[in-house]
Design a protein around this motif. Structure first.
Motif, PDB file in Angstrom:
ATOM      1  N   ASN A 365      38.947  90.070  -7.140  1.00 22.37           N
ATOM      2  CA  ASN A 365      39.580  89.391  -5.997  1.00 22.37           C
ATOM      3  C   ASN A 365      40.018  90.308  -4.881  1.00 22.37           C
ATOM      4  O   ASN A 365      40.406  89.839  -3.813  1.00 22.37           O
ATOM      5  N   LYS A 366      39.967  91.580  -5.114  1.00 16.82           N
ATOM      6  CA  LYS A 366      40.566  92.503  -4.148  1.00 16.82           C
ATOM      7  C   LYS A 366      39.535  93.290  -3.354  1.00 16.82           C
ATOM      8  O   LYS A 366      39.892  94.207  -2.615  1.00 16.82           O
ATOM      9  N   GLY A 367      38.293  92.963  -3.508  1.00 19.97           N
ATOM     10  CA  GLY A 367      37.242  93.758  -2.857  1.00 19.97           C
ATOM     11  C   GLY A 367      36.954  94.993  -3.696  1.00 19.97           C
ATOM     12  O   GLY A 367      36.997  94.943  -4.928  1.00 19.97           O
ATOM     13  N   PHE A 368      36.718  96.092  -3.046  1.00 14.57           N
ATOM     14  CA  PHE A 368      36.458  97.336  -3.780  1.00 14.57           C
ATOM     15  C   PHE A 368      37.760  98.017  -4.153  1.00 14.57           C
ATOM     16  O   PHE A 368      38.791  97.790  -3.516  1.00 14.57           O
ATOM     17  N   GLY A 369      37.684  98.855  -5.170  1.00 15.32           N
ATOM     18  CA  GLY A 369      38.847  99.610  -5.599  1.00 15.32           C
ATOM     19  C   GLY A 369      38.409 101.013  -6.005  1.00 15.32           C
ATOM     20  O   GLY A 369      37.225 101.338  -5.980  1.00 15.32           O
ATOM     21  N   ARG A 407      38.228  91.518   6.464  1.00 25.90           N
ATOM     22  CA  ARG A 407      39.151  90.949   5.489  1.00 25.90           C
ATOM     23  C   ARG A 407      40.213  91.971   5.091  1.00 25.90           C
ATOM     24  O   ARG A 407      41.372  91.631   4.872  1.00 25.90           O
ATOM     25  N   HIS A 408      39.813  93.218   5.033  1.00 26.16           N
ATOM     26  CA  HIS A 408      40.714  94.252   4.532  1.00 26.16           C
ATOM     27  C   HIS A 408      41.331  95.065   5.661  1.00 26.16           C
ATOM     28  O   HIS A 408      40.696  95.296   6.687  1.00 26.16           O
ATOM     29  N   SER A 409      42.518  95.515   5.395  1.00 22.85           N
ATOM     30  CA  SER A 409      43.221  96.346   6.367  1.00 22.85           C
ATOM     31  C   SER A 409      43.374  97.756   5.786  1.00 22.85           C
ATOM     32  O   SER A 409      43.625  97.926   4.590  1.00 22.85           O
ATOM     33  N   TYR A 410      43.212  98.758   6.626  1.00 22.54           N
ATOM     34  CA  TYR A 410      43.264 100.154   6.148  1.00 22.54           C
ATOM     35  C   TYR A 410      44.324 100.963   6.881  1.00 22.54           C
ATOM     36  O   TYR A 410      44.222 102.170   7.016  1.00 22.54           O
ATOM     37  N   PHE A 411      45.336 100.291   7.404  1.00 21.39           N
ATOM     38  CA  PHE A 411      46.409 101.002   8.099  1.00 21.39           C
ATOM     39  C   PHE A 411      47.453 101.494   7.107  1.00 21.39           C
ATOM     40  O   PHE A 411      47.799 100.790   6.153  1.00 21.39           O
ATOM     41  N   ALA A 429      40.361 107.379  -0.607  1.00 15.00           N
ATOM     42  CA  ALA A 429      41.703 106.820  -0.818  1.00 15.00           C
ATOM     43  C   ALA A 429      41.836 105.455  -0.151  1.00 15.00           C
ATOM     44  O   ALA A 429      42.673 104.638  -0.541  1.00 15.00           O
ATOM     45  N   ARG A 430      41.026 105.193   0.843  1.00 15.62           N
ATOM     46  CA  ARG A 430      41.060 103.897   1.544  1.00 15.62           C
ATOM     47  C   ARG A 430      40.701 102.735   0.632  1.00 15.62           C
ATOM     48  O   ARG A 430      40.945 101.581   0.965  1.00 15.62           O
ATOM     49  N   PHE A 431      40.109 103.023  -0.525  1.00 16.09           N
ATOM     50  CA  PHE A 431      39.725 101.945  -1.446  1.00 16.09           C
ATOM     51  C   PHE A 431      40.808 101.618  -2.474  1.00 16.09           C
ATOM     52  O   PHE A 431      40.638 100.700  -3.273  1.00 16.09           O
ATOM     53  N   ILE A 432      41.887 102.388  -2.476  1.00 12.58           N
ATOM     54  CA  ILE A 432      42.921 102.145  -3.480  1.00 12.58           C
ATOM     55  C   ILE A 432      43.657 100.848  -3.133  1.00 12.58           C
ATOM     56  O   ILE A 432      44.131 100.667  -2.005  1.00 12.58           O
ATOM     57  N   ASN A 433      43.708  99.967  -4.104  1.00 13.16           N
ATOM     58  CA  ASN A 433      44.319  98.649  -3.907  1.00 13.16           C
ATOM     59  C   ASN A 433      45.807  98.662  -4.188  1.00 13.16           C
ATOM     60  O   ASN A 433      46.336  99.622  -4.769  1.00 13.16           O
ATOM     61  N   HIS A 434      46.419  97.561  -3.787  1.00 15.40           N
ATOM     62  CA  HIS A 434      47.866  97.395  -4.013  1.00 15.40           C
ATOM     63  C   HIS A 434      48.121  96.828  -5.405  1.00 15.40           C
ATOM     64  O   HIS A 434      47.329  96.039  -5.931  1.00 15.40           O
ATOM     65  N   SER A 435      49.205  97.245  -5.983  1.00 15.87           N
ATOM     66  CA  SER A 435      49.675  96.622  -7.230  1.00 15.87           C
ATOM     67  C   SER A 435      51.193  96.590  -7.210  1.00 15.87           C
ATOM     68  O   SER A 435      51.845  97.510  -6.686  1.00 15.87           O
ATOM     69  N   GLU A 482      50.671  87.507   6.102  1.00 19.90           N
ATOM     70  CA  GLU A 482      50.815  88.234   4.846  1.00 19.90           C
ATOM     71  C   GLU A 482      49.666  87.874   3.923  1.00 19.90           C
ATOM     72  O   GLU A 482      49.094  86.793   4.016  1.00 19.90           O
ATOM     73  N   GLN A 483      49.374  88.781   3.023  1.00 15.44           N
ATOM     74  CA  GLN A 483      48.246  88.565   2.131  1.00 15.44           C
ATOM     75  C   GLN A 483      48.718  88.312   0.710  1.00 15.44           C
ATOM     76  O   GLN A 483      49.672  88.945   0.239  1.00 15.44           O
ATOM     77  N   LEU A 484      48.005  87.394   0.069  1.00 10.57           N
ATOM     78  CA  LEU A 484      48.331  87.097  -1.324  1.00 10.57           C
ATOM     79  C   LEU A 484      47.939  88.279  -2.188  1.00 10.57           C
ATOM     80  O   LEU A 484      46.917  88.922  -1.946  1.00 10.57           O
ATOM     81  N   CYS A 485      48.750  88.539  -3.185  1.00 11.69           N
ATOM     82  CA  CYS A 485      48.481  89.665  -4.066  1.00 11.69           C
ATOM     83  C   CYS A 485      47.732  89.197  -5.318  1.00 11.69           C
ATOM     84  O   CYS A 485      48.115  88.216  -5.949  1.00 11.69           O
ATOM     85  N   TYR A 486      46.685  89.885  -5.646  1.00 11.47           N
ATOM     86  CA  TYR A 486      45.917  89.582  -6.856  1.00 11.47           C
ATOM     87  C   TYR A 486      45.964  90.745  -7.845  1.00 11.47           C
ATOM     88  O   TYR A 486      45.013  90.987  -8.570  1.00 11.47           O
ATOM     89  N   CYS A 487      47.066  91.460  -7.839  1.00 20.02           N
ATOM     90  CA  CYS A 487      47.131  92.633  -8.720  1.00 20.02           C
ATOM     91  C   CYS A 487      47.121  92.215 -10.191  1.00 20.02           C
ATOM     92  O   CYS A 487      46.675  92.972 -11.053  1.00 20.02           O
TER      93      CYS A 487
HETATM   94  C1  LIG Z   1      43.216  99.739   1.825  1.00 22.27           C
HETATM   95  S1  LIG Z   1      42.250  98.336   1.524  1.00 22.27           S
HETATM   96  C2  LIG Z   1      41.811  98.509  -0.131  1.00 22.27           C
HETATM   97  C3  LIG Z   1      40.327  98.508  -0.328  1.00 22.27           C
HETATM   98  C4  LIG Z   1      39.698  97.169  -0.195  1.00 22.27           C
HETATM   99  N1  LIG Z   1      39.911  96.391  -1.387  1.00 22.27           N
HETATM  100  C5  LIG Z   1      38.251  97.244   0.099  1.00 22.27           C
HETATM  101  O1  LIG Z   1      37.452  96.538  -0.508  1.00 22.27           O
HETATM  102  O2  LIG Z   1      37.885  98.012   0.962  1.00 22.27           O
HETATM  103  C6  LIG Z   1      43.493  97.098   1.523  1.00 22.27           C
HETATM  104  C7  LIG Z   1      42.950  95.717   1.449  1.00 22.27           C
HETATM  105  O3  LIG Z   1      42.504  95.438   0.138  1.00 22.27           O
HETATM  106  C8  LIG Z   1      42.860  94.132  -0.256  1.00 22.27           C
HETATM  107  N2  LIG Z   1      43.763  94.248  -1.369  1.00 22.27           N
HETATM  108  C9  LIG Z   1      44.280  95.365  -1.843  1.00 22.27           C
HETATM  109  N3  LIG Z   1      45.076  95.121  -2.887  1.00 22.27           N
HETATM  110  C10 LIG Z   1      45.065  93.799  -3.074  1.00 22.27           C
HETATM  111  C11 LIG Z   1      45.712  92.936  -3.993  1.00 22.27           C
HETATM  112  N4  LIG Z   1      46.517  93.388  -4.946  1.00 22.27           N
HETATM  113  N5  LIG Z   1      45.495  91.633  -3.874  1.00 22.27           N
HETATM  114  C12 LIG Z   1      44.685  91.168  -2.925  1.00 22.27           C
HETATM  115  N6  LIG Z   1      44.046  91.915  -2.041  1.00 22.27           N
HETATM  116  C13 LIG Z   1      44.226  93.229  -2.104  1.00 22.27           C
HETATM  117  C14 LIG Z   1      43.514  93.508   0.934  1.00 22.27           C
HETATM  118  O4  LIG Z   1      42.576  92.774   1.637  1.00 22.27           O
HETATM  119  C15 LIG Z   1      43.955  94.685   1.747  1.00 22.27           C
HETATM  120  O5  LIG Z   1      44.025  94.392   3.100  1.00 22.27           O
END
Ligand SMILES: C[S@@+](CC[C@H](N)C(=O)[O-])C[C@H]1O[C@@H](n2cnc3c(N)ncnc32)[C@H](O)[C@@H]1O
Length: 595
Positions: A365-369, A407-411, A429-435, A482-487
């Motif tokens: 659900n979070k794209g790449f990690g 869809r994703h933000s890298y700020f 490091a830009r691929f590290i997701n939130h948890s 705000e974005q929903l968290c899928y951690c």
């Molecule tokens: C810095 S990027 C992380 C890499 C990103 N997943 C990708 O595919 O490039 C941050 C973005 O990842 C997604 N993301 C990261 N952690 C997430 C989470 N726990 N739940 C949902 N989306 C998440 C959000 O769209 C967020 O804006």
């Protein structure tokens, strides 16, 4: 028919012309037999008026007529029999027309006659052969009719026997010329049906035919498909030959052609199966890897380094350990000036002492990690977060233009008023997701020259093949979405923008999200902040599903104002350098937005 006309020309050139019935005075002979008959009649008519005075004259006339008759007969028989061109190099039997040779006794074909008059010597053999082959090729298909027509037209216009007339061809009367040209045409027609035999025709067989259309290339040399695309197929050619398509690699524009031209295709079996099972690997959008941060709107700082007071260990161990003044201040020692020299352990960013065995993975659900392939120890620098250092205003602009449909933000928050943008340039490091229960955290260390290093550090021991995560602790710019968290962790707060210890009702979340542009920046918590666990937070996650959905959020989630948690203040107060990771005040950002 044509050959009889030749005869008529011969009559006109004879001295005995006056004694021979002319076309005006008598019927014109169509065959040699007719001609002989006419002469006999003339002789017999003369003999009907014999007078003694004129008997000698009559005998003379008879003799003359007999001689003329013989000459004519010979001429007729010569004309009827196969005449050969007097040029030993040519010896053609059926030319377009006959010409007298220079002596006036023998015969030459039209071309040889013209040639010898113009140049004074016989037409060479190769020229004869070439013209013969050309003639045969010209009249060997339907195009010949067109050519014949054009030849006729030209001759009727010019009233001449060819371009070589300038060289002094035999002067003749208009009547003669007309007759010759008629003969010429008729013979040419007969040549068209029965081409001259050629000795060396095969050598000239492959010569380019004049009516063949030249093919102009409208694209690359080897783009066979494109090249022949617009050329209509020739009729009556039977089955077309297959064209080679894979002799050379296809040109670059072939890709465009494939994209515009829709064609059915089949996926390879393994790709199809992987696609059906959902295990087909996707690749992230391209970005540029950079060796250091890029400053877009200002110059990089070049301050004087602060030197620590550590002593180089005599036992050969590492220097600048936990007691190092610089280390305590989150300040890296200078490579040049540190007293511990190459034993200094407080130069991790500068020496790029990071974990290299990392891999980008795809998450549900979070794209790449990003995950580690090797175990990582607590406190270890994993990777530096790099990007373009831009102001908040520029970040705003980019969100509305460059990253509008992303869809994703890298700020990531850099320093006050500045953002690190890893969207188009950065590191893995830009691929590290939130948890909400991360295994890493962000630390900001100051470089000896004054700029910041933003690094991802291990918050605990991490086993191999674990996804790396940190708490984004998003700050919202001007009421951003705000974005929903899928951690998916048990302690998930539901939204990535919810700060630790914050409680927000789902209604207030929806209200905020409505109609606002998606401008968010990650403001990481300091290590100390991340250690603080509030009981309120644990309560708030009780109503959330384990997959992060908000469908059954507990109504006990009370709305709280968005402000920095007390733990942050305490942490920043305890370490002045941590001001760099202090949160942006929402009110301040709102003011900024208005500007
Ligand atoms: C810095 S990027 C992380 C890499 C990103 N997943 C990708 O595919 O490039 C941050 C973005 O990842 C997604 N993301 C990261 N952690 C997430 C989470 N726990 N739940 C949902 N989306 C998440 C959000 O769209 C967020 O804006």
């Amino acid at each position: 028919m044509g050959k009889v006309k030749v005869l008529r020309t011969q009559y006109n050139t004879r001295s005995a012309r006056r004694t021979i019935p002319t076309p005006e005075s008598s019927s014109q002979p169509d065959t040699p037999e007719d001609a002989s008959q006419i002469i006999q009649q003339t002789v017999s008519s003369d003999s009907t008026i014999p007078t003694p005075e004129s008997s000698a004259q009559v005998n003379l006339t008879r003799e003359t007529i007999q001689t003329v008759s013989n000459v004519i007969n010979t001429t007729i028989s010569t004309a009827i029999s196969e005449r050969i061109c007097g040029n030993p190099n040519c010896q053609t039997r059926e030319p377009s027309a006959w010409r007298r040779d220079l002596a006036g006794t023998g015969w030459l074909c039209n071309a040889c006659g013209l040639f010898i008059r113009a140049r004074g010597f016989h037409r060479p053999k190769d020229v004869c052969l070439a013209s013969a082959a050309k003639l045969q090729a010209m009249y060997s298909n339907s195009q010949s009719i067109k050519l014949q027509k054009s030849v006729k037209q030209r001759r009727s216009q010019n009233n001449c026997d060819g371009p070589d007339n300038d060289y002094g061809t035999q002067p003749s009367t208009t009547a003669q010329t007309t007759e010759l040209s008629l003969v010429d045409e008729d013979v040419m027609m007969s040549e068209a049906s029965t081409p001259e035999p050629m000795n060396d025709a095969s050598s000239i067989k492959n010569e380019k035919r004049p009516w063949e259309k030249k093919i102009y290339l409208n694209c690359g040399l080897y783009s066979v498909d494109l090249k022949y695309k617009d050329i209509p197929k020739r009729r009556n050619k039977g089955k077309q030959k297959e064209r080679p398509t894979e002799i050379f690699p296809l040109p670059i524009q072939y890709g465009t052609f494939l994209m515009t031209e829709e064609r059915n295709f089949r996926l390879p079996w393994d790709v199809m199966i992987a696609h059906k099972q959902g295990i087909l690997k996707r690749r992230p959008a391209p970005y540029k890897k950079i060796p250091c941060n890029i400053f877009i709107e200002r110059r990089r700082k070049h301050e004087k380094p602060v030197v620590c007071q550590c002593i180089l260990p005599s036992d050969g161990g590492t220097g600048c350990t936990e007691e190092c003044y610089n280390r305590v201040m989150f300040y890296e020692c200078s490579l040049k000036d540190c007293p511990c020299k190459d034993k200094c352990s407080n130069q991790r960013f500068q020496k790029k002492e990071r974990v290299k065995e990392l891999e980008v993975i795809e998450t549900p659900n979070k794209g790449f990690g990003l995950r580690t392939k090797v175990p990582i120890k607590k406190g270890q620098l994993i990777i530096e977060y790099r990007g373009e250092v831009i102001s908040h205003e520029t970040a705003m602009q980019r969100m509305e233009t460059l990253y509008k449909n992303r869809r994703h933000s890298y700020f990531l928050d850099y320093e006050k008023g500045e953002v690190l943008d890893g969207g188009s340039r950065g590191t893995e490091a830009r691929f590290i997701n939130h948890s909400c229960a991360p295994n890493c955290h962000i630390e900001k260390w100051r470089a000896p020259q004054g700029e910041l290093f933003v690094g991802v550090f291990a918050s605990k021991n991490i086993v191999a093949r674990t996804e790396l995560t940190y708490d984004y602790n998003f700050s919202k710019f001007g009421g951003a979405e705000e974005q929903l968290c899928y951690c998916g962790t048990p302690t998930c707060r539901g939204l990535m923008g919810s700060k630790r210890g914050q409680k927000e009702s789902i209604k207030s979340i929806k209200k905020k999200v409505k109609g606002a542009p998606a401008i968010t920046a990650c403001t990481p918590l300091s290590p100390k902040e991340q250690l603080v666990e509030t009981s309120a937070q644990e309560e708030s996650i009780a109503g959330l599903l384990s997959d992060g959905s908000l469908s059954s959020v507990d109504s006990s989630l009370a709305a709280t104002p968005t402000e920095s948690s007390p733990s942050i203040s305490s942490s920043t107060a305890s370490n002045p350098l941590l001001l760099a990771v202090d949160m942006l005040e929402v009110d301040m950002l709102d003011d900024l937005m208005e500007l």
